[in-house]
Design an enzyme around this catalytic site. Sequence first.
Site, short mmCIF file in Angstrom:
data_model
loop_
_atom_site.label_atom_id
_atom_site.label_comp_id
_atom_site.label_asym_id
_atom_site.label_seq_id
_atom_site.Cartn_x
_atom_site.Cartn_y
_atom_site.Cartn_z
N LYS A 22 0.84 -1.21 0.00
CA LYS A 22 0.00 0.00 0.00
C LYS A 22 0.87 1.25 0.00
CE LYS A 22 -1.67 1.56 4.06
NZ LYS A 22 -1.45 2.94 4.49
N ASN A 23 1.85 1.30 0.90
CA ASN A 23 2.59 2.55 1.09
C ASN A 23 3.63 2.80 -0.01
OD1 ASN A 23 1.04 3.12 3.26
ND2 ASN A 23 2.57 2.54 4.81
N ARG A 92 -4.68 10.57 4.50
CA ARG A 92 -3.62 11.57 4.60
C ARG A 92 -2.64 11.52 3.43
NH1 ARG A 92 -2.86 13.70 9.32
NH2 ARG A 92 -0.74 14.13 8.71
N CYS A 116 -4.76 12.98 13.27
CA CYS A 116 -4.90 11.57 12.94
C CYS A 116 -4.96 10.81 14.26
CB CYS A 116 -3.69 11.16 12.12
SG CYS A 116 -3.48 9.41 11.86
N ARG A 121 0.89 14.32 13.37
CA ARG A 121 1.34 14.11 12.00
C ARG A 121 1.31 15.38 11.12
NH1 ARG A 121 -1.03 8.60 9.72
NH2 ARG A 121 0.82 8.74 8.42
N PRO A 122 2.09 16.39 11.50
CA PRO A 122 2.15 17.59 10.65
C PRO A 122 2.83 17.29 9.31
CG PRO A 122 3.78 17.71 12.42
CD PRO A 122 2.98 16.46 12.67
N VAL A 123 2.70 18.23 8.37
CA VAL A 123 3.37 18.07 7.06
C VAL A 123 4.30 19.26 6.80
CG1 VAL A 123 1.63 16.56 6.01
CG2 VAL A 123 1.35 19.05 5.86
N ASP A 124 4.79 19.86 7.91
CA ASP A 124 5.64 21.05 7.78
C ASP A 124 6.90 20.79 6.95
OD1 ASP A 124 6.07 19.43 10.21
OD2 ASP A 124 7.81 20.72 10.48
N GLN A 125 7.42 19.57 7.01
CA GLN A 125 8.66 19.28 6.27
C GLN A 125 8.42 19.26 4.77
OE1 GLN A 125 11.66 19.08 8.01
NE2 GLN A 125 10.25 19.67 9.64
N ASP A 304 4.94 0.45 11.93
CA ASP A 304 3.75 -0.20 11.37
C ASP A 304 3.64 -1.67 11.77
OD1 ASP A 304 3.01 2.15 10.24
OD2 ASP A 304 3.59 1.64 8.19
N ILE A 326 7.99 6.81 17.07
CA ILE A 326 7.62 7.59 15.87
C ILE A 326 6.33 8.40 16.09
CG2 ILE A 326 7.11 7.47 13.39
CD1 ILE A 326 9.89 6.46 13.93
N ARG A 396 -8.50 -0.73 4.68
CA ARG A 396 -7.68 0.33 4.08
C ARG A 396 -6.33 -0.22 3.63
NH1 ARG A 396 -7.47 5.88 7.19
NH2 ARG A 396 -6.13 6.16 5.40
C1 EPZ Z 1 4.31 6.89 6.54
O1 EPZ Z 1 3.55 7.94 7.13
C2 EPZ Z 1 3.36 5.73 6.36
N1 EPZ Z 1 2.28 6.13 5.47
C3 EPZ Z 1 2.84 5.29 7.73
O2 EPZ Z 1 2.05 4.13 7.53
C4 EPZ Z 1 4.03 4.93 8.61
O3 EPZ Z 1 3.56 4.61 9.90
C5 EPZ Z 1 5.01 6.10 8.69
O4 EPZ Z 1 5.39 6.50 7.36
C6 EPZ Z 1 6.27 5.78 9.47
O5 EPZ Z 1 6.93 4.70 8.88
C7 EPZ Z 1 2.45 6.10 4.16
O6 EPZ Z 1 3.50 5.75 3.65
C8 EPZ Z 1 1.29 6.47 3.30
P1 EPZ Z 1 6.43 10.18 8.61
P2 EPZ Z 1 4.15 9.42 7.16
O7 EPZ Z 1 6.33 11.46 7.87
O8 EPZ Z 1 5.00 9.61 5.98
C9 EPZ Z 1 6.78 13.54 12.00
C10 EPZ Z 1 0.23 2.68 7.91
O9 EPZ Z 1 -0.25 2.11 8.92
N2 EPZ Z 1 6.65 14.52 10.89
O10 EPZ Z 1 7.56 9.28 8.28
O11 EPZ Z 1 3.01 10.34 7.38
C11 EPZ Z 1 5.51 12.70 12.16
O12 EPZ Z 1 4.54 13.36 12.92
C12 EPZ Z 1 0.69 4.13 8.00
O13 EPZ Z 1 0.31 2.15 6.79
C13 EPZ Z 1 6.66 15.87 11.18
O14 EPZ Z 1 6.76 16.29 12.33
O15 EPZ Z 1 5.05 9.37 8.44
C14 EPZ Z 1 6.08 11.46 12.80
O16 EPZ Z 1 6.24 11.66 14.17
C15 EPZ Z 1 0.34 4.80 9.24
N3 EPZ Z 1 6.57 16.76 10.13
C16 EPZ Z 1 7.46 11.30 12.15
O17 EPZ Z 1 7.77 12.61 11.65
C17 EPZ Z 1 6.46 16.37 8.85
O18 EPZ Z 1 6.38 17.22 7.94
C18 EPZ Z 1 7.53 10.31 10.98
O19 EPZ Z 1 6.40 10.48 10.16
C19 EPZ Z 1 6.46 14.99 8.56
C20 EPZ Z 1 6.56 14.09 9.61
#
Ligand code: EPZ
Length: 417
Positions: A22-23, A92, A116, A121-125, A304, A326, A396
């Site tokens: 999926k991912n 998301r 969430c 889970r911000p997207v600031d990066q 995960d 995480i 999902r």
């Molecule tokens: C991906 O989410 C996966 N989703 C998640 O899978 C997975 O749990 C996660 O990576 C970690 O491996 C998809 O690939 C679609 P991150 P993602 O950005 O990319 C923080 C599942 O069950 N962060 O790697 O959203 C964030 O809050 C799902 O299949 C910021 O602060 O995760 C977290 O603490 C759930 N700012 C950490 O970084 C940002 O801009 C890692 O999150 C981005 C992230």
Amino acid sequence: MDKLKIRGGRRLVGEVRISGAKNAALPILAASLLTAGDLVLHNVPELADVRTMLRLLEGMGVRVERSGSDVTLNASNVTSTVAPYELVKTMRASILTLCPLAARFGSATVSLPGGCAIGARPVDQHIKGLRKLGAEVEVEHGYVQARAGRLKGARIVTDMVTVTGTENLLMAAVLAEGRTVIENAAREPEVVDLARCLNAMGAKITGIGTPTLVVDGVESLQGAEYSVVPDRIEAGSFLCAAAATRGDVLVTHCVPSDMEAMLAKLREMGAELEIGADWIRLRQKDRPKPVQIRTAPHPAFPTDMQAQFMAVCTLAVGTSLITETIFENRFMHVPELQRLGARIDIDGHTAAVRGVERLTGADVMATDLRASASLVIAALAAQGESTVDRLYHLDRGYERMAEKLRGLGADLERVHD
Ligand code: EPZ
């Protein structure tokens, strides 16, 4: 709303075929926006999240043809660069359209995903990185609005390792002018898979699978044919189900080399593993041994898989310690596992799981995707009948899970409320 009724206590035995990840599929589908050519994909899992991404892309004017796990996309006639809240709030990963839209069309209006269940889970990066590449990005009325001419290569160091952040920025950098270096990049197999697909489309990415991705931007990308990597989390989930029921299961069409951290933990738990190029056989004879698990970015233990391993640990001979680093709220399966008889104490980000000899069937409620897999695994091992409610979470991310489990001898059925 569908539920899963499980009569537990049966060993899982047999062979199960793993679907596409999926991912990996979600970012690769979004990558179709980067070219006017046909992107022909194989091994795309049939999942609710994939259907949502296809609806989102179709709403933008992308032509989608689907036949089972084969999907062909064509974005030669994109009519909208908007990802509406109605779809983004259900998934998301819709944020993954932000950078491809900005890179190819110079315009993107993508709803901010919002909170969430498992964390803020911000997207600031994603936003900061895109700004570094020269886009003007504002957040207004709940939407991320990006405007850009041709993006310009830059050096980006993300504050933390982010999977979809790295993927989004890669999709911006491939069409930028000049060289982009992404430092602190995520190394997850799904990021690797996207990068390989982009290269098949004509991108110039090196350092794939390392923390430093180097992208030499090209003017345009072409269509390509690509097969999505197998789902390591689905594979791991079936191995956990086998371990929890002291079964004997052969998992096929997987990539064992992507799963080293989980396989090491299964071995520590006393599982006998035989590993081939694309298969894993697990036999668990006795109660599992307790383990210590700490989630972290790849190649360390994946967040995960935390909930599914916890389900196995509930039956261990001794106390396991599981630390989630995480996401700040990813222990929601704990109260539900407790309803099945598990003994778990949470202290901050660590759960102490005192193994019990047996779990007992109960009605439980899924709260998110991996939590639901954890409850299914525990219910398969529990004595008596369990009902796992809110099955839409499971749908999902797991393709035909009930059917696959039945193929391994599980006694379960979906019921419609
Ligand atoms: C991906 O989410 C996966 N989703 C998640 O899978 C997975 O749990 C996660 O990576 C970690 O491996 C998809 O690939 C679609 P991150 P993602 O950005 O990319 C923080 C599942 O069950 N962060 O790697 O959203 C964030 O809050 C799902 O299949 C910021 O602060 O995760 C977290 O603490 C759930 N700012 C950490 O970084 C940002 O801009 C890692 O999150 C981005 C992230």
